[in-house]
Scaffold this active site. Structure first.
Site, mmCIF file in Angstrom:
data_model
loop_
_atom_site.group_PDB
_atom_site.id
_atom_site.type_symbol
_atom_site.label_atom_id
_atom_site.label_comp_id
_atom_site.label_asym_id
_atom_site.label_seq_id
_atom_site.Cartn_x
_atom_site.Cartn_y
_atom_site.Cartn_z
ATOM 1 N N ASN A 89 0.801 -1.214 0.000
ATOM 2 C CA ASN A 89 0.000 0.000 0.000
ATOM 3 C C ASN A 89 0.839 1.272 0.000
ATOM 4 O O ASN A 89 0.303 2.359 0.101
ATOM 5 C CB ASN A 89 -0.931 -0.007 1.228
ATOM 6 N N SER A 140 -3.587 -0.002 -6.070
ATOM 7 C CA SER A 140 -3.225 0.581 -7.360
ATOM 8 C C SER A 140 -3.856 1.969 -7.471
ATOM 9 O O SER A 140 -4.013 2.676 -6.474
ATOM 10 C CB SER A 140 -3.669 -0.342 -8.495
ATOM 11 N N TYR A 154 3.990 8.120 -11.920
ATOM 12 C CA TYR A 154 3.062 7.486 -10.981
ATOM 13 C C TYR A 154 2.120 6.517 -11.705
ATOM 14 O O TYR A 154 1.962 5.360 -11.301
ATOM 15 C CB TYR A 154 2.255 8.562 -10.258
ATOM 16 N N LYS A 158 1.932 2.308 -11.363
ATOM 17 C CA LYS A 158 0.718 1.606 -10.964
ATOM 18 C C LYS A 158 0.283 0.613 -12.034
ATOM 19 O O LYS A 158 -0.223 -0.474 -11.725
ATOM 20 C CB LYS A 158 -0.399 2.607 -10.660
ATOM 21 N N VAL A 185 -9.566 9.424 -2.617
ATOM 22 C CA VAL A 185 -9.772 9.349 -1.175
ATOM 23 C C VAL A 185 -9.218 10.601 -0.493
ATOM 24 O O VAL A 185 -8.218 11.177 -0.933
ATOM 25 C CB VAL A 185 -9.079 8.084 -0.613
ATOM 26 N N THR A 187 -7.037 11.947 1.524
ATOM 27 C CA THR A 187 -5.778 11.578 2.161
ATOM 28 C C THR A 187 -4.761 12.713 2.026
ATOM 29 O O THR A 187 -5.002 13.729 1.361
ATOM 30 C CB THR A 187 -5.179 10.320 1.499
#
Length: 258
Positions: A89, A140, A154, A158, A185, A187
Site C-alpha cells: 500500500n 493501485s 506514478y 501503478k 480518497v 488523504t
C-alpha cells in the site's frame, strides 16, 4: 482461509490514509500486523493501542541495504509463526512533471519507490505465502488507466503493479494476488495534489481534484481501506485472482462495508 481465523499480515503505508484505515479494520478483528513505515514514530500509536498485535519496522523500503523485506517476513514468522497476507500500500506520486521536462533520475527513483520495493517485498514473502495459500493485495490507482498531465511516472508504476498481479497469478497458483483501485480518497496525497503539485498539472485536472474536495466528493479512507483489509483475510477470492478492480466493483460486494 477461514473467515474467523486470526491472520498474520504485512502492511505497508500503514501510518495514514488507506493503510491506517486497513490496519484498524484488521486489528479490530484480532488479526496480527507487521507494519512498515519510514519512521517508527509514525506507527507508535498503533503499537500502543494494540501491543500484542502489532510489530513495527522503520525504514525506507526502496533502500535494499536495509533488508526490510526479509526482516518483515522474519518478524512475522518469529512473532506469530506464519504469514497469511501481504498488503502493498506504499508509494509516492513524485515526480509530478511533464515527460518533456522530467529528469530521468526522478523516474528511476519513482520506479524504485513504487515498483522495486514492492517486488522485493513480494519476493521475500512468496515462500511463506505459498505455505499458507495466502494473498497479496496491491493498492493501485485509476491513474494506471488514465493519463494525467505530470503524473506519467506514478501512472506507469501503478500500471506495472497491475501487470505484476497478472504475472503472479500465472506464476504462483497457490497465492491469490489482486490489484485494487481505491478511488479518490481524502488523504495526505490528495492534499499534496491540490496544494503542492497543482501547478504542474493541467487546469482541468486541478479543477477536478479541487472540486472533489470542495464539494464533498472524496471518499473516506475507511471505505476502500476496509475492502482492502477484508480481501486480505476473508472469503473465497479464487475468481478474482490477477484482476484490477475498483474498490466498489459489484464483484467485491462480499468485502464491502456491512
Amino acid at each position: 482461509m477461514a473467515d474467523q481465523e486470526e491472520k498474520v499480515i504485512i502492511l505497508t503505508g500503514a501510518s495514514r490514509g488507506i493503510g491506517l484505515a486497513a490496519a484498524h479494520t484488521l486489528l479490530s478483528s484480532s488479526h496480527k500486523l507487521v507494519v512498515i513505515s519510514r519512521t517508527h514514530a509514525a506507527l507508535d500509536q498503533l503499537h500502543y493501542q494494540y501491543p500484542s498485535q502489532v510489530e513495527v519496522l522503520a525504514g525506507d523500503l526502496s533502500n535494499a541495504s536495509l533488508r526490510l523485506n526479509e526482516k518483515a517476513v522474519e518478524l512475522a514468522l518469529s512473532r506469530w509463526g506464519r504469514l497469511d497476507a501481504l498488503i502493498v500500500n506504499h508509494g509516492t506520486l513524485e515526480p509530478v512533471r511533464r515527460i518533456a521536462e522530467v529528469d530521468l533520475g526522478e523516474w528511476e527513483r519513482g520506479f524504485r519507490s513504487n515498483v522495486g520495493s514492492a517486488v522485493g517485498l513480494i519476493q521475500a514473502a512468496i515462500p511463506s505465502l505459498r505455505k499458507s495459500h495466502g494473498r497479496i493485495i496491491i493498492t493501485s490507482s485509476g491513474a494506471s488507466q488514465t493519463g494525467y498531465v505530470g503524473w506519467g511516472c506514478y501512472g506507469a508504476t501503478k500500471a506495472v503493479l497491475n501487470h505484476l498481479a497478472l504475472t503472479l497469478t500465472a506464476e504462483e497458483p497457490l497465492i491469490a494476488t489482486i490489484s485494487i483501485r481505491p478511488g479518490v480518497v481524502d488523504t495526505e496525497m490528495q492534499r499534496e495534489i491540490r496544494e503542492v503539485h497543482a501547478e504542474a498539472m493541467s487546469e482541468s485536472d486541478r479543477e477536478k481534484f479541487a472540486g472533489l474536495k470542495r464539494d464533498g466528493g472524496l471518499l473516506r479512507a475507511e471505505q476502500p481501506g476496509g475492502v482492502i483489509a477484508r480481501l486480505a483475510v476473508r472469503g473465497e477470492v479464487g475468481g478474482l485472482k490477477g484482476k484490477f478492480l475498483s474498490w466498489n466493483d459489484a464483484s467485491l460486494g462480499e468485502w464491502q462495508e456491512e
